[in-house]
Design a protein around this motif. Sequence first.
Motif: not given
Length: 210
Positions: A159-178
């Motif tokens: 979400v912020t570029g080439a690197r995986f960050t905790i922002a991706d963890i935050s968003i990824g969990y939302a998809f899991l919740l859905a």
Amino acid sequence: MIKIYHVPNSRSQRVVWLMEELGEDYALEKFGIPVPDSFLKVNPLGSVPTIEDTDAQTPIVMFESLAILQYLTGRRLVAGEAKAAGLTTGPMPDPAAYAEHLQFLHFGEADLATPIGTIFRTRIFTGEQSNATIQDQLGQLKKRIAYLDDHLADGRDYVTGARFTIADISIGYAFLLAEFTKCEAVLPGHVVAYWQRLQARPAYQRAQEA
């Protein structure tokens, strides 16, 4: 060591995922809903995630998933740990990069997980599959997913570029919740590919098995 009080598929999944990305040992205490009375002695609110950090000079108990993600990476960033630096914007971030990182860290909760949770709870408590609240939240969710799809259209992996960050963890969990709540969130092409990349991460898969 970090101890995580964990209800599977809840927001505590974010913290388990982070610890797996960091590659650190941690303790896990799993239970279901309603939470056991013994847990209320740790967190009177009864909310998960809650962690205990016994590595701190004075043992720390804290809750709120995004605060915990920032706390765990922040402490390790100050200590000069490379893995933690890779999961954030680094110790001396460019202001624009830092702003983007924080925006999407909180986007995963405020703009995605919150409407999904509202839809789920409304259906549970009213017994209705559709009403004005549910339709409003589905509309808000559709708008925000479309925004994310446009953001990913430049070909970035995360979400912020080439690197995986905790922002991706935050968003990824939302998809899991859905998926867990069977929310009819339709993911467009760039978001589908992004979610698949997140699910393919070994740390995500280990967290799901924890």
